[in-house]
Design a protein around this motif. Sequence first.
Motif, PDB file in Angstrom:
ATOM      1  N   PHE A  45       0.815  -1.215   0.000  1.00 22.22           N
ATOM      2  CA  PHE A  45       0.000   0.000   0.000  1.00 22.22           C
ATOM      3  C   PHE A  45       0.846   1.263   0.000  1.00 22.22           C
ATOM      4  N   LEU A  46       2.072   1.175   0.517  1.00 21.49           N
ATOM      5  CA  LEU A  46       3.004   2.292   0.535  1.00 21.49           C
ATOM      6  C   LEU A  46       4.282   1.878  -0.172  1.00 21.49           C
ATOM      7  N   GLU A  47       5.022   2.863  -0.685  1.00 12.93           N
ATOM      8  CA  GLU A  47       6.269   2.572  -1.381  1.00 12.93           C
ATOM      9  C   GLU A  47       7.414   2.315  -0.406  1.00 12.93           C
ATOM     10  N   SER A  48       7.595   3.217   0.586  1.00 15.87           N
ATOM     11  CA  SER A  48       8.680   3.043   1.550  1.00 15.87           C
ATOM     12  C   SER A  48       8.453   3.935   2.762  1.00 15.87           C
ATOM     13  N   THR A  49       9.172   3.628   3.838  1.00 13.35           N
ATOM     14  CA  THR A  49       9.185   4.470   5.025  1.00 13.35           C
ATOM     15  C   THR A  49      10.628   4.700   5.453  1.00 13.35           C
ATOM     16  N   GLU A  50      10.863   5.821   6.101  1.00  6.47           N
ATOM     17  CA  GLU A  50      12.205   6.162   6.561  1.00  6.47           C
ATOM     18  C   GLU A  50      12.078   7.001   7.828  1.00  6.47           C
ATOM     19  N   THR A  51      12.837   6.659   8.848  1.00 10.83           N
ATOM     20  CA  THR A  51      12.838   7.458  10.074  1.00 10.83           C
ATOM     21  C   THR A  51      14.099   8.315  10.099  1.00 10.83           C
ATOM     22  N   SER A  52      13.965   9.506  10.675  1.00 10.98           N
ATOM     23  CA  SER A  52      15.114  10.397  10.788  1.00 10.98           C
ATOM     24  C   SER A  52      14.976  11.229  12.051  1.00 10.98           C
ATOM     25  N   GLY A  53      16.088  11.792  12.483  1.00 12.53           N
ATOM     26  CA  GLY A  53      16.098  12.628  13.680  1.00 12.53           C
ATOM     27  C   GLY A  53      16.312  11.819  14.939  1.00 12.53           C
ATOM     28  N   GLU A  54      16.347  12.525  16.061  1.00  5.78           N
ATOM     29  CA  GLU A  54      16.544  11.889  17.364  1.00  5.78           C
ATOM     30  C   GLU A  54      15.633  12.528  18.394  1.00  5.78           C
ATOM     31  N   GLY A  55      15.281  11.752  19.388  1.00  4.37           N
ATOM     32  CA  GLY A  55      14.493  12.264  20.502  1.00  4.37           C
ATOM     33  C   GLY A  55      13.144  12.798  20.074  1.00  4.37           C
ATOM     34  N   PHE A  56      12.801  14.009  20.548  1.00  4.54           N
ATOM     35  CA  PHE A  56      11.506  14.611  20.245  1.00  4.54           C
ATOM     36  C   PHE A  56      11.398  15.089  18.798  1.00  4.54           C
ATOM     37  N   LYS A  57      12.523  15.189  18.104  1.00  3.45           N
ATOM     38  CA  LYS A  57      12.507  15.662  16.722  1.00  3.45           C
ATOM     39  C   LYS A  57      12.506  14.514  15.717  1.00  3.45           C
ATOM     40  N   LYS A  58      12.275  13.295  16.174  1.00  4.84           N
ATOM     41  CA  LYS A  58      12.273  12.140  15.293  1.00  4.84           C
ATOM     42  C   LYS A  58      11.009  12.146  14.432  1.00  4.84           C
ATOM     43  N   THR A  59      11.177  11.864  13.137  1.00  5.83           N
ATOM     44  CA  THR A  59      10.048  11.875  12.216  1.00  5.83           C
ATOM     45  C   THR A  59      10.040  10.614  11.358  1.00  5.83           C
ATOM     46  N   ILE A  60       8.904  10.360  10.739  1.00 10.11           N
ATOM     47  CA  ILE A  60       8.752   9.266   9.783  1.00 10.11           C
ATOM     48  C   ILE A  60       8.399   9.896   8.444  1.00 10.11           C
ATOM     49  N   LYS A  61       9.150   9.540   7.411  1.00 10.73           N
ATOM     50  CA  LYS A  61       8.839  10.002   6.064  1.00 10.73           C
ATOM     51  C   LYS A  61       8.280   8.807   5.299  1.00 10.73           C
ATOM     52  N   ILE A  62       7.089   8.990   4.755  1.00  7.97           N
ATOM     53  CA  ILE A  62       6.398   7.930   4.029  1.00  7.97           C
ATOM     54  C   ILE A  62       6.321   8.328   2.563  1.00  7.97           C
ATOM     55  N   ARG A  63       6.747   7.422   1.684  1.00 10.84           N
ATOM     56  CA  ARG A  63       6.619   7.645   0.244  1.00 10.84           C
ATOM     57  C   ARG A  63       5.387   6.901  -0.251  1.00 10.84           C
ATOM     58  N   MET A  64       4.539   7.653  -0.958  1.00  9.56           N
ATOM     59  CA  MET A  64       3.290   7.105  -1.468  1.00  9.56           C
ATOM     60  C   MET A  64       3.514   6.521  -2.866  1.00  9.56           C
ATOM     61  N   PRO A  65       2.832   5.435  -3.210  1.00 10.91           N
ATOM     62  CA  PRO A  65       2.937   4.916  -4.584  1.00 10.91           C
ATOM     63  C   PRO A  65       2.207   5.847  -5.554  1.00 10.91           C
ATOM     64  N   LEU A  66       2.678   5.915  -6.789  1.00 13.64           N
ATOM     65  CA  LEU A  66       2.078   6.824  -7.757  1.00 13.64           C
ATOM     66  C   LEU A  66       0.761   6.278  -8.298  1.00 13.64           C
ATOM     67  N   LEU A  67       0.657   5.005  -8.540  1.00 13.52           N
ATOM     68  CA  LEU A  67      -0.563   4.344  -8.995  1.00 13.52           C
ATOM     69  C   LEU A  67      -1.107   4.915 -10.299  1.00 13.52           C
ATOM     70  N   GLY A  68      -0.259   5.545 -11.091  1.00 16.14           N
ATOM     71  CA  GLY A  68      -0.678   6.069 -12.383  1.00 16.14           C
ATOM     72  C   GLY A  68      -1.684   7.208 -12.304  1.00 16.14           C
ATOM     73  N   LEU A  69      -1.692   7.930 -11.215  1.00 14.70           N
ATOM     74  CA  LEU A  69      -2.656   9.012 -11.019  1.00 14.70           C
ATOM     75  C   LEU A  69      -1.994  10.381 -11.165  1.00 14.70           C
ATOM     76  N   ALA A  70      -1.293  10.601 -12.256  1.00 19.33           N
ATOM     77  CA  ALA A  70      -0.650  11.899 -12.467  1.00 19.33           C
ATOM     78  C   ALA A  70      -1.711  12.970 -12.718  1.00 19.33           C
ATOM     79  N   ARG A  71      -1.432  14.160 -12.241  1.00  8.85           N
ATOM     80  CA  ARG A  71      -2.382  15.263 -12.424  1.00  8.85           C
ATOM     81  C   ARG A  71      -2.419  15.677 -13.890  1.00  8.85           C
ATOM     82  N   ALA A  72      -3.590  15.966 -14.363  1.00 12.62           N
ATOM     83  CA  ALA A  72      -3.749  16.455 -15.739  1.00 12.62           C
ATOM     84  C   ALA A  72      -3.425  17.937 -15.783  1.00 12.62           C
ATOM     85  N   PRO A  73      -2.746  18.401 -16.848  1.00  6.70           N
ATOM     86  CA  PRO A  73      -2.394  19.826 -16.940  1.00  6.70           C
ATOM     87  C   PRO A  73      -3.602  20.714 -17.137  1.00  6.70           C
TER      88      PRO A  73
END
Length: 73
Positions: A45-73
């Motif tokens: 359902f998701l492409e990838s996850t990555e954690t970064s930072g330390e302590g209270f500043k720790k975050t999770i970055k989630i990459r979403m799959p594209l699923l062929g839903l590019a925006r139309a111009p």
Amino acid sequence: MSQTDPIAELLTRIRNAAHARHTELELSYSRIREAIAKVLVIEGFLESTETSGEGFKKTIKIRMPLLGLARAP
């Protein structure tokens, strides 16, 4: 902002990012969020996850799959 249900918040933020066709989502870290995100990556359902930072500043970055839903111009 109080977080009464971190699981529902995670799923809602993922759903909203997918609906808005974002490719990345960054949110504050918790062990349960990281575990759920990893399961969603394994299940495809998701492409990838990555954690970064330390302590209270720790975050999770989630990459979403594209699923062929590019925006139309």
